[in-house]
Structure formats: structure tokens, C-alpha cells
Write a protein that holds these residues in place. Structure first.
Motif, PDB file in Angstrom:
ATOM      1  N   THR A 689      27.067  51.322  22.202  1.00  0.00           N
ATOM      2  CA  THR A 689      26.791  49.925  22.550  1.00  0.00           C
ATOM      3  C   THR A 689      26.989  49.738  24.058  1.00  0.00           C
ATOM      4  OG1 THR A 689      29.064  49.108  22.300  1.00  0.00           O
ATOM      5  CG2 THR A 689      27.709  49.231  20.303  1.00  0.00           C
ATOM      6  N   THR A 690      26.558  48.586  24.529  1.00  0.00           N
ATOM      7  CA  THR A 690      26.785  48.215  25.915  1.00  0.00           C
ATOM      8  C   THR A 690      26.990  46.718  25.979  1.00  0.00           C
ATOM      9  OG1 THR A 690      25.979  48.513  28.184  1.00  0.00           O
ATOM     10  CG2 THR A 690      24.354  47.847  26.528  1.00  0.00           C
ATOM     11  N   ALA A 691      27.460  46.228  27.108  1.00  0.00           N
ATOM     12  CA  ALA A 691      27.659  44.790  27.250  1.00  0.00           C
ATOM     13  C   ALA A 691      26.307  44.093  27.328  1.00  0.00           C
ATOM     14  CB  ALA A 691      28.469  44.499  28.508  1.00  0.00           C
ATOM     15  N   PRO A 692      26.105  42.992  26.575  1.00  0.00           N
ATOM     16  CA  PRO A 692      24.819  42.280  26.635  1.00  0.00           C
ATOM     17  C   PRO A 692      24.546  41.781  28.052  1.00  0.00           C
ATOM     18  CG  PRO A 692      26.171  41.500  24.808  1.00  0.00           C
ATOM     19  CD  PRO A 692      27.050  42.354  25.650  1.00  0.00           C
ATOM     20  N   ILE A 704      28.899  52.274  28.581  1.00  0.00           N
ATOM     21  CA  ILE A 704      28.688  52.600  27.171  1.00  0.00           C
ATOM     22  C   ILE A 704      30.023  52.594  26.437  1.00  0.00           C
ATOM     23  CG2 ILE A 704      27.986  54.401  25.527  1.00  0.00           C
ATOM     24  CD1 ILE A 704      25.584  53.333  26.834  1.00  0.00           C
ATOM     25  N   THR A 705      30.060  51.867  25.340  1.00  0.00           N
ATOM     26  CA  THR A 705      31.200  51.939  24.425  1.00  0.00           C
ATOM     27  C   THR A 705      30.680  52.359  23.062  1.00  0.00           C
ATOM     28  OG1 THR A 705      32.436  50.211  25.598  1.00  0.00           O
ATOM     29  CG2 THR A 705      33.078  50.672  23.320  1.00  0.00           C
ATOM     30  N   VAL A 706      31.232  53.430  22.526  1.00  0.00           N
ATOM     31  CA  VAL A 706      30.809  53.946  21.228  1.00  0.00           C
ATOM     32  C   VAL A 706      31.716  53.353  20.157  1.00  0.00           C
ATOM     33  CG1 VAL A 706      30.493  56.002  19.811  1.00  0.00           C
ATOM     34  CG2 VAL A 706      29.961  56.075  22.260  1.00  0.00           C
ATOM     35  N   ASP A 707      31.126  52.563  19.256  1.00  0.00           N
ATOM     36  CA  ASP A 707      31.881  52.035  18.123  1.00  0.00           C
ATOM     37  C   ASP A 707      31.948  53.108  17.051  1.00  0.00           C
ATOM     38  OD1 ASP A 707      32.308  49.638  19.346  1.00  0.00           O
ATOM     39  OD2 ASP A 707      30.750  48.547  18.270  1.00  0.00           O
ATOM     40  N   HIS A 745      29.291  61.355  31.869  1.00  0.00           N
ATOM     41  CA  HIS A 745      30.636  61.918  32.027  1.00  0.00           C
ATOM     42  C   HIS A 745      31.723  60.895  31.799  1.00  0.00           C
ATOM     43  CE1 HIS A 745      28.787  65.570  33.542  1.00  0.00           C
ATOM     44  NE2 HIS A 745      28.066  64.833  34.381  1.00  0.00           N
ATOM     45  N   GLN A 746      31.319  59.634  31.657  1.00  0.00           N
ATOM     46  CA  GLN A 746      32.292  58.583  31.392  1.00  0.00           C
ATOM     47  C   GLN A 746      31.746  57.631  30.338  1.00  0.00           C
ATOM     48  OE1 GLN A 746      33.273  56.537  35.020  1.00  0.00           O
ATOM     49  NE2 GLN A 746      34.733  58.113  35.683  1.00  0.00           N
ATOM     50  N   LEU A 747      32.580  57.292  29.391  1.00  0.00           N
ATOM     51  CA  LEU A 747      32.289  56.227  28.440  1.00  0.00           C
ATOM     52  C   LEU A 747      33.569  55.875  27.710  1.00  0.00           C
ATOM     53  CD1 LEU A 747      32.218  57.814  25.515  1.00  0.00           C
ATOM     54  CD2 LEU A 747      29.848  58.229  26.109  1.00  0.00           C
ATOM     55  N   ALA A 748      33.471  54.879  26.845  1.00  0.00           N
ATOM     56  CA  ALA A 748      34.622  54.474  26.038  1.00  0.00           C
ATOM     57  C   ALA A 748      34.286  54.666  24.570  1.00  0.00           C
ATOM     58  CB  ALA A 748      34.988  53.027  26.309  1.00  0.00           C
ATOM     59  N   LEU A 749      35.306  54.940  23.776  1.00  0.00           N
ATOM     60  CA  LEU A 749      35.148  55.017  22.322  1.00  0.00           C
ATOM     61  C   LEU A 749      36.101  54.028  21.688  1.00  0.00           C
ATOM     62  CD1 LEU A 749      34.466  57.935  20.017  1.00  0.00           C
ATOM     63  CD2 LEU A 749      36.496  56.576  19.523  1.00  0.00           C
ATOM     64  N   ARG A 750      35.559  53.169  20.826  1.00  0.00           N
ATOM     65  CA  ARG A 750      36.361  52.148  20.144  1.00  0.00           C
ATOM     66  C   ARG A 750      36.455  52.530  18.682  1.00  0.00           C
ATOM     67  NH1 ARG A 750      34.637  47.161  22.217  1.00  0.00           N
ATOM     68  NH2 ARG A 750      32.636  47.567  21.242  1.00  0.00           N
ATOM     69  N   LEU A 751      37.627  52.981  18.266  1.00  0.00           N
ATOM     70  CA  LEU A 751      37.877  53.341  16.874  1.00  0.00           C
ATOM     71  C   LEU A 751      38.232  52.080  16.107  1.00  0.00           C
ATOM     72  CD1 LEU A 751      38.178  55.690  14.820  1.00  0.00           C
ATOM     73  CD2 LEU A 751      40.605  55.744  15.442  1.00  0.00           C
ATOM     74  N   LEU A 752      37.349  51.684  15.193  1.00  0.00           N
ATOM     75  CA  LEU A 752      37.528  50.423  14.487  1.00  0.00           C
ATOM     76  C   LEU A 752      38.611  50.552  13.420  1.00  0.00           C
ATOM     77  CD1 LEU A 752      33.780  49.461  14.242  1.00  0.00           C
ATOM     78  CD2 LEU A 752      35.486  48.576  15.823  1.00  0.00           C
ATOM     79  N   PRO A 753      39.313  49.468  13.116  1.00  0.00           N
ATOM     80  CA  PRO A 753      40.470  49.536  12.206  1.00  0.00           C
ATOM     81  C   PRO A 753      40.053  49.660  10.745  1.00  0.00           C
ATOM     82  CG  PRO A 753      40.142  47.294  12.945  1.00  0.00           C
ATOM     83  CD  PRO A 753      39.161  48.136  13.710  1.00  0.00           C
ATOM     84  N   LEU A 754      39.725  50.872  10.358  1.00  0.00           N
ATOM     85  CA  LEU A 754      39.417  51.179   8.968  1.00  0.00           C
ATOM     86  C   LEU A 754      40.604  51.932   8.376  1.00  0.00           C
ATOM     87  CD1 LEU A 754      35.770  52.403   9.606  1.00  0.00           C
ATOM     88  CD2 LEU A 754      36.511  50.102   8.967  1.00  0.00           C
ATOM     89  N   ALA A 755      40.454  52.426   7.152  1.00  0.00           N
ATOM     90  CA  ALA A 755      41.551  53.130   6.476  1.00  0.00           C
ATOM     91  C   ALA A 755      42.045  54.292   7.333  1.00  0.00           C
ATOM     92  CB  ALA A 755      41.073  53.644   5.122  1.00  0.00           C
ATOM     93  N   ARG A 756      43.362  54.435   7.441  1.00  0.00           N
ATOM     94  CA  ARG A 756      44.049  55.552   8.082  1.00  0.00           C
ATOM     95  C   ARG A 756      44.101  55.467   9.598  1.00  0.00           C
ATOM     96  NH1 ARG A 756      41.312  59.983   7.821  1.00  0.00           N
ATOM     97  NH2 ARG A 756      43.063  61.343   8.308  1.00  0.00           N
ATOM     98  N   ASN A 757      43.361  54.561  10.203  1.00  0.00           N
ATOM     99  CA  ASN A 757      43.356  54.543  11.661  1.00  0.00           C
ATOM    100  C   ASN A 757      44.721  54.202  12.268  1.00  0.00           C
ATOM    101  OD1 ASN A 757      40.713  55.029  11.289  1.00  0.00           O
ATOM    102  ND2 ASN A 757      39.948  53.224  12.379  1.00  0.00           N
ATOM    103  N   GLU A 758      45.535  53.480  11.492  1.00  0.00           N
ATOM    104  CA  GLU A 758      46.842  53.107  12.016  1.00  0.00           C
ATOM    105  C   GLU A 758      47.754  54.318  12.201  1.00  0.00           C
ATOM    106  OE1 GLU A 758      47.084  53.155   7.592  1.00  0.00           O
ATOM    107  OE2 GLU A 758      45.697  52.339   9.082  1.00  0.00           O
ATOM    108  N   LEU A 794      41.099  51.818  21.586  1.00  0.00           N
ATOM    109  CA  LEU A 794      40.103  51.982  22.642  1.00  0.00           C
ATOM    110  C   LEU A 794      40.499  53.172  23.504  1.00  0.00           C
ATOM    111  CD1 LEU A 794      37.555  50.853  24.027  1.00  0.00           C
ATOM    112  CD2 LEU A 794      39.095  49.552  25.528  1.00  0.00           C
ATOM    113  N   VAL A 795      39.587  54.126  23.585  1.00  0.00           N
ATOM    114  CA  VAL A 795      39.812  55.324  24.395  1.00  0.00           C
ATOM    115  C   VAL A 795      38.826  55.307  25.540  1.00  0.00           C
ATOM    116  CG1 VAL A 795      39.950  57.845  24.381  1.00  0.00           C
ATOM    117  CG2 VAL A 795      40.433  56.558  22.278  1.00  0.00           C
ATOM    118  N   LYS A 796      39.324  55.513  26.782  1.00  0.00           N
ATOM    119  CA  LYS A 796      38.457  55.647  27.938  1.00  0.00           C
ATOM    120  C   LYS A 796      38.393  57.121  28.330  1.00  0.00           C
ATOM    121  CE  LYS A 796      38.755  51.005  29.833  1.00  0.00           C
ATOM    122  NZ  LYS A 796      38.939  50.197  31.067  1.00  0.00           N
TER     123      LYS A 796
END
Length: 799
Positions: A689-692, A704-707, A745-758, A794-796
């Protein structure tokens, strides 16, 4: 046809397909089909057979292994017709194992993916896949009724009163076989039980199988495809007249078809595209929102007012479309600005560009008789002719607009002239043309090249769009994008097409979904439709539901014969349109990735469920939901109640809005408020994804942020204008491992709060590089991670 019922009003101008004659009682002839053949010669990739029909007539059958998994069958008279038009390209002789053997009474042709068995007496063709599994077989045994009268037409030809009128073939249809494709058909997606004619027509709605965009190609659930290579009308009887068979009837001077075999339906679509054309990759901005003036009077002041309101309302939008009235009424389509309403086109377009807009202009390939350009073209012979050799003047608008002449797209001088008319608006600053019409070529028209109207009719839209695409690319420098209403086989090279003038009703919206899925099975990846429908004024509920569907389609345009401007549908309509437009712009990296895939493979962005799940029988008749790419399942609401069923195939699925996890296969009943489009994400999907933004740029996305909808592990190959980036992520115990390689070489990854993510306590990048945990409140640098209150991580990354 539906509009030819005797009690309905007379239709002023409609180019109906030529009707096959009905054999009278005095005509003692009958369908003439092959009974035997012998090998006449061998050629590099196949054999030529001399066949004999039941009446004793000699015909020629040429069988060719075109490529691995593609075979061509050509049935023609003893002498070939040198003027017959072909659309399929001759493919290069790729390196693959090919064998041709001839034993007594049989010929066998084989590649690794396809085997053809030819019985010479009695004549019979059978096609099998690499494992020997039967794909399709000519049928001679089920074609007669109990009184020994034919119900369908076997492999051969038919004459009426001594004149050949058609070639034909008939195949066995397995009881559980289903068929998809044929172009933009508004009927049920599964074409089993339907009669179809591939003949472009101004169908004026989403009511029936008649359509603006026909493609004589279909795919079977038995994992083969058939393409009939002709521009003439073809009748397909898909298990309608006979429950054991389907038939092909071609009005051309030969029957020329290709059988395509592959392990999966996607490969069949790609192999078909190798014969006719792959899509172009359109500019990135074309995936943004297109907003139209609508089919109503316009002016420079009105265009600027719309543009400013779009920006004031913060609606993401890339393209402003100016429909017919940028030109002088009565002179359509001479491609000249109406100087009274648009006194300074260059200034207008420059101001729109300063606001970030591209501009699309309406046109069609006809010129009204009141235009001075009609007089010039008429004098030069630049229009199609009638039987008397005069310019063919037709009332294409049904009395609304003066009659027109049809530009002869086979005349080299007319093409040069037409291109010059097209160049000037592009030079002034327009970016793309909406190529309207192109279906109204009379059957008895005569072209400069000698092509008769019947053969030119379907071909015309290809030639017309070729010309406009070429000029657009020459002047603008970007790929030859058009926004076309009509097309034919190979027209995917003209990204894009839209579904035409459908009514503003929920049933028409549902039929539009079906038509898009049928187009998708023919490899047309960049398809769209008018948000809200074209004819009539949609209520807010319909407008919003159609906008949700449109903004989750391959391309998006708001257009109709009345306003489709979001603010004209009340505060709620405006807000919801804007919300979904922003969501689309967030997903542009995902959509552009699948645009790149489409340009390489012809696989559609909007994918029928059966294309992604070909071994799941539940998907065979499913035509009101679809996949957008491989990761998103879209189920538009097509009624006022907000209720519908949604089928979730095998695997786990995550509700985009609630993040509830469902295990498939299962069917769920949903009822959603107007704000919600039923949308599901495949478990383990990585969605870039990206910012609108207000409008897009051709530059690579820098933000870029990867959900990550991660339960175990997932991958995504992100494609952008800077190249390919491979992203993978894996959850194992308390460790999150992320790998990034390629252009970015740069982006962010957003791990959504699903089972086990905690449970995540450690993050690794590219196997060994450890990320430091940061506080959610601080602006954490690259290669750090933080956990939000809702559990999102959120990982950068920087590698």
C-alpha cells in the motif's frame, strides 16, 4: 433478438448479424460432413489431408502443431481463399518435442502438452492432454434425433440452394463441463446452455448476450480453450440445441480454429494471448479515478468548476473526461473544439495540468454530414461506400444527431488524414481518447481494401483503435492507451475498454459484473464500466454500491447521461465515494503490480473465481463475486437490502474490515450497511500500500507499506516502474522474519493484529539482521519495530 419482438417499436439503425438461411422443403441438400480423408502431404509441423464429404465433395483439412499445447485445425474448400482475414499470429518455432506418425487408418500429432488422434475412415478428431486424458472429441453419434434428422452440424460445410453458407464442427460436451468467455456477454458467466453469436453491436444495455465486445474464444473446465480465427460472425451453440454436444458455425470461407491445452486455465489464457495479442501496460495514472462531464452540455467554465471541486472535496482523481460536447453539436466527430464554449483549449488544458489532471476526450470514427470535414472526406473518398459506390451515410444516432459518414480505416490516405485530425487535440494537451462506437458497420458496406462489410464489421473496432492508439503514443510519448467501447479478438492491446451504455439499475449492475468476468476469461485485463450506470439517474444507494464495485475494478470511471459527480449524491454519497477512492489509491502499488502481470501474461486484474480455483466445482457458475489479483476477494452488493451470499474457497480468509478469520470452503450470508463492501483477504497475503494522494505520478512509489495478513508465511512480488521487489515474511514462534530483495531498498511492513501476533518478540531482516524494538510514540528509524496499542506491529526496513 430481444428488440425484434413484433410488438416492440422499430429500431432505427441496428447492424444485425447476417442470418443463416433456412433450408426450404424443396432444397434436398443437407449438411455435408467429412466421412473420410487421406494424407496428402506432410509439412514442418503437421499434415495436410484430402477429405471427402458424404456428398462426395473434396475438401482440405490442415492440422498444425503451432506451439506446445496449441493445435490449429483448418477446414476449407479444395482451393484456399487468399482474401480470408486471419487474426492469429504465426508463432516462432520454439524448441519442443514434436512427433507426427502415420499408421494404417490413423495419424497422430503430439507435443508434450497435447496429443491429436486423427481417424481417417470414418473421419474423426480427438484431442488429449499430456497424460492422455480426453479433452475434446468430435461428435458424430449424438447429432441425430430418433427420426435420424440432424439436430446439430458435424465437421463439414452446408450449402443452401447450391451456395455454401457456412462451415461447422460439433464436439461432445461432458455432462459436468462448463464454458466461459466469448467476450463481454451480459448473460450468466457459465455459457453452458446458451446460444451465442460473436457480432459486435450497439446493444444499448446489459440485457442479453448481444454485446459491444465479442471474442470467438472460450475456455472449458476440462482445461482446454478454443479460438475460432475469423472476423465473420460465428454461432456457438453451447449445449443448447443438444444436451450432449456443442457446435461452432462459421460464415467465413473456411473453418479455422485453434485448440489450446494446458495444465490450468491461466496458462490457456496466456497461450491464447500469444496468438492474438498481449495487453499494453498503460500509464500508472490510468489506474486512478476518471471523472466525467457526463453526456450533457459542457463548457470550459464548467470543466474548471468540476476540477476545482474535485480538489476541494479531496477526491483522489487523475483523469477528467470531456464527453461529446467539447465538439460542436451536429459535427461529431470532426475533432475540433467548440470555439464558443471552449475559446482557449490550450489554456484550459494547461490549467488542468497544473492541478494534476490528465484529460480524456470523447470521439467516434464517424463525421456528421454538417461538418466541412465530411465534405472534404467525401470528395477524397475517405468514407466507406454503399453498393452504388457513394459514401455510406447512416443515422448512427437514431435521429438525435445528423447522419454521419464512416471513416474507411482500410484506406491508407484516409488513415493519414484521420491521424492528422487526431493529432491536434493531443498536441494542445489532451492525453487520451475515449474511442466510442465502432460497432455500426453495415453488412453491405464496401471498403477501399475490398473487404466487404460483413467481414469488416468485427474487424473495424481493432483497426479503428489501432489508429487512435498509434497517434496517442506518437504525440504523448506514453503507451497507446484508449478508452474503447467496442473490440474483438486481440483487442486487449488497446487497454482499456468499458462496458457501454447500461441502465442505472441494480440488475444492470449485476449483469455488468458478469460481463466483466466473461471479458476477463478472454485475457482483457483493463476493463471498466460507468459508475452508476449510463442511462438514467441512480439513487444514492445504487451510486454508492456501483462506486464500490467500480473502485475495486481494474479501472474506474464515473460517467452517465446525467451527473455522476460525487457531491451531487448528497453528503453521504460524497463521503463514501471519497472513502473508497482513497482506499483504491492506497492499493495502487498492488493494482500496478497486477497491471504489470497482465501486460506479461494477459491474465486479468479482475479474476473470475474459477480462474483462481479451477478445481473447485462451486466456482463454475459463480459470477457475482471475483478476485482482484490473487489476494483480494470482492463481493459487490447488487441490491437495496445489502444482503448477499459470499463463497470463500478452500483456505483461510480474513474480513478486511473486522479481521475475523474464516475457514473455507464455506458460504456465508452477509448483510452490510451502505458503508461496507464485502471484502476478504487471503490469509498470509502481503498487500503493498501507499499513502493516498490527490493524483499519481509515473515515478516509483517511494512510500510503500506492506500490510501483512500473516498467520504463517507469505510472499509478494511487487512491481513498480523501478522494477521488481521480492518481499517475504514468516511467523515462527515469537520470531518474525522478513526478507527484502530487488529494486526497493526501503519500505515498511505492518503486521496486522491477527491470531498469535501478540507473541512476536524478535524481528529479523534478511535472515540475520536484527531489528531493534522502539517505542510506538517515537519516530523510530529504519530497521526498528514497534507495537501499537491494538497489537499492530510496524517494521521499518532498509537493506
Amino acid at each position: 433478438m430481444a428488440d425484434q419482438v413484433p410488438l416492440l417499436p422499430y429500431n432505427v439503425y441496428m447492424t444485425e448479424p447476417p442470418h443463416l438461411p433456412v433450408r426450404g422443403a424443396e432444397d434436398q441438400g443437407g449438411p455435408d460432413f467429412l466421412v473420410q480423408a487421406e494424407v496428402k502431404e506432410r509439412h514442418a509441423r503437421g499434415v495436410v489431408l484430402q477429405g471427402q464429404t458424404c456428398s462426395g465433395e473434396t475438401v482440405t483439412v490442415t492440422l498444425t502443431l503451432v506451439a506446445d499445447g496449441i493445435a490449429r485445425v483448418l477446414l476449407e474448400n479444395e482451393e484456399s481463399d487468399p482474401a480470408r482475414i486471419r487474426l492469429a499470429r504465426d508463432l516462432p518455432a520454439d524448441e519442443y518435442e514434436m512427433t507426427i506418425t502415420h499408421s494404417e487408418g490413423y495419424v497422430y500429432l503430439q507435443t508434450p502438452a497435447l496429443r491429436i488422434e486423427v481417424a481417417l475412415q470414418p473421419f474423426h478428431l480427438t484431442f488429449c492432454d499430456a497424460d492422455g486424458r480426453l479433452l475434446l472429441s468430435q461428435n458424430y453419434s449424438e447429432v441425430t434425433a430418433v427420426r435420424m434428422k440432424l439436430t446439430v452440424l458435424p465437421f463439414g460445410l452446408s450449402k443452401v440452394n447450391g451456395q455454401r453458407v457456412a462451415f461447422h464442427d460439433t464436439f461432445t460436451s461432458e455432462p459436468d463441463e462448463h464454458f466461459f468467455g466469448f467476450g463481454e456477454k451480459f448473460t450468466d458467466f457459465d455459457k453452458r446452455g446458451q446460444r451465442i453469436t460473436t457480432w459486435n453491436i450497439d446493444c444499448g444495455g446489459a440485457f442479453s448476450e448481444r454485446s459491444y465486445k465479442n471474442v470467438p474464444f472460450f475456455v472449458s473446465t476440462r482445461k482446454y480453450g478454443v479460438f475460432v480465427d475469423t472476423t465473420s460472425a460465428v454461432d456457438f451453440d453451447m449445449v443448447a440445441s443438444n444436451t450432449a454436444t456443442y457446435s461452432i458455425i462459421s460464415r467465413d470461407s473456411a473453418l479455422d480454429y485453434y485448440v489450446i491445452a494446458a495444465p490450468d486455465l491461466k496458462s490457456i489464457v496466456t497461450k491464447y494471448a500469444s496468438l492474438v495479442s498481449f495487453p499494453i501496460l498503460p500509464p500508472k495514472w490510468s489506474l486512478g479515478t476518471w471523472i466525467s462531464s457526463g453526456f450533457q452540455r459542457d463548457s470550459a467554465e464548467e470543466v474548471l468548476r468540476r476540477a476545482r471541486l474535485i480538489r476541494e472535496h479531496e477526491i483522489p482523481c487523475d483523469v477528467l473526461h470531456l464527453d461529446c460536447y467539447w465538439q460542436r453539436f451536429g459535427h461529431w466527430s470532426e475533432l475540433l473544439w467548440d470555439s464558443e464554449l471552449f475559446p482557449d483549449p490550450a489554456g484550459l488544458l494547461a490549467e488542468l495540468k497544473s492541478m494534476g489532471f490528465k484529460v480524456c476526450l470523447w470521439m467516434h470514427p464517424y463525421i456528421g454530414i454538417e461538418s466541412e470535414y465530411f465534405t472534404r472526406g467525401d470528395e477524397k473518398g475517405y468514407f466507406l461506400k454503399n453498393a452504388q459506390g457513394q459514401t455510406y451515410v447512416v443515422d448512427i444516432w437514431g435521429g438525435f444527431h445528423p447522419p454521419v459518414g464512416i471513416i474507411d480505416v482500410t484506406n491508407p490516405e484516409a488513415i493519414v488524414w484521420f491521424k492528422e485530425l487526431l493529432r491536434e487535440p493531443l498536441r494542445v494537451g489532451a492525453d487520451v481518447y475515449k474511442t466510442d462506437f465502432g460497432e455500426g458497420i453495415p453488412n453491405d458496406a464496401l471498403a477501399y481494401s475490398g473487404i466487404k462489410g460483413e467481414q469488416l464489421h468485427n474487424l473495424y473496432s481493432l483497426l479503428y483503435n489501432d489508429i487512435v492508439a498509434q497517434v496517442t503514443e506518437e504525440v504523448t510519448g506514453h503507451t497507446g492507451l484508449v478508452w474503447a467501447r467496442s473490440t474483438f479478438a486481440g483487442g486487449q492491446r488497446h487497454a482499456a475498454q468499458w462496458s457501454g451504455d447500461v441502465n442505472s439499475t441494480f440488475p444492470a449492475m449485476a449483469s455488468t459484473i458478469r460481463s466483466g468476468l466473461s471479458m476477463a476469461m478472454c485475457g482483457h485485463a483493463f476493463w471498466s464500466h460507468d459508475v452508476g450506470g449510463f442511462t438514467g439517474h441512480p439513487p444514492t444507494e445504487l451510486y454508492v454500491r456501483w462506486a464500490q464495485f467500480g473502485l475495486f475494478s481494474p479501472m474506474i470511471r464515473a460517467h452517465g447521461n446525467s451527473t455522476r459527480l460525487p457531491w451531487d449524491f448528497g453528503p453521504r454519497g460524497l463521503e463514501l465515494f471519497r472513502t473508497y477512492a482513497r482506499l483504491r489509491y492506497r492499493l495502487l502499488p498492488y493494482l500496478y503490480t497486477y497491471a504489470c502481470v497482465a501486460a506479461r501474461t494477459s491474465l486479468p486484474i479482475m479474476r473470475p473465481m474459477v480462474l483462481e480455483y479451477p478445481d473447485d466445482p462451486s466456482t463454475y457458475t459463480m459470477d457475482l463475486q471475483y478476485m482482484l489479483g490473487e489476494e483480494l476477494l470482492v463481493a459487490p452488493i447488487y441490491n437495496l437490502s445489502g444482503e448477499r451470499t459470499v463463497y470463500l474457497p478452500e483456505g483461510r480468509w480474513i474480513d478486511y474490515w473486522t479481521r475475523e478469520i474464516f475457514a473455507g470452503p464455506r458460504t456465508i450470508r452477509v448483510q452490510t450497511p451502505l458503508e461496507t463492501l464485502p471484502l476478504y483477504v487471503r490469509a498470509n497475503a502481503l498487500i503493498p500500500t501507499t499513502a493516498p494522494v490527490s493524483f499519481t505520478a509515473e515515478e516509483p512509489c517511494a512510500d510503500i507499506t506492506v500490510d501483512a495478513y500473516l498467520l504463517e508465511e507469505g510472499t509478494f512480488d511487487l512491481q513498480d516502474t523501478d522494477g521488481l521487489t521480492r518481499i517475504s515474511a514468516e511467523l515462527e514462534g515469537s520470531q518474525l522474519r522478513i526478507n527484502l530483495a530487488g529494486a526497493k531498498h526501503q519500505l515498511a511492513l505492518r503486521l496486522l493484529p491477527l491470531a498469535r501476533n501478540e507473541l512476536v518478540a524478535e524481528v529479523l531482516i534478511n535472515t540475520t539482521q536484527s531489528c531493534k524494538e522502539a517505542s510506538p510514540e517515537e519516530q523510530h528509524p529504519q530497521n526498528t519495530w514497534a507495537r501499537a496499542e491494538d497489537g499492530t506491529i510496524l517494521v521499518k526496513l532498509s537493506v
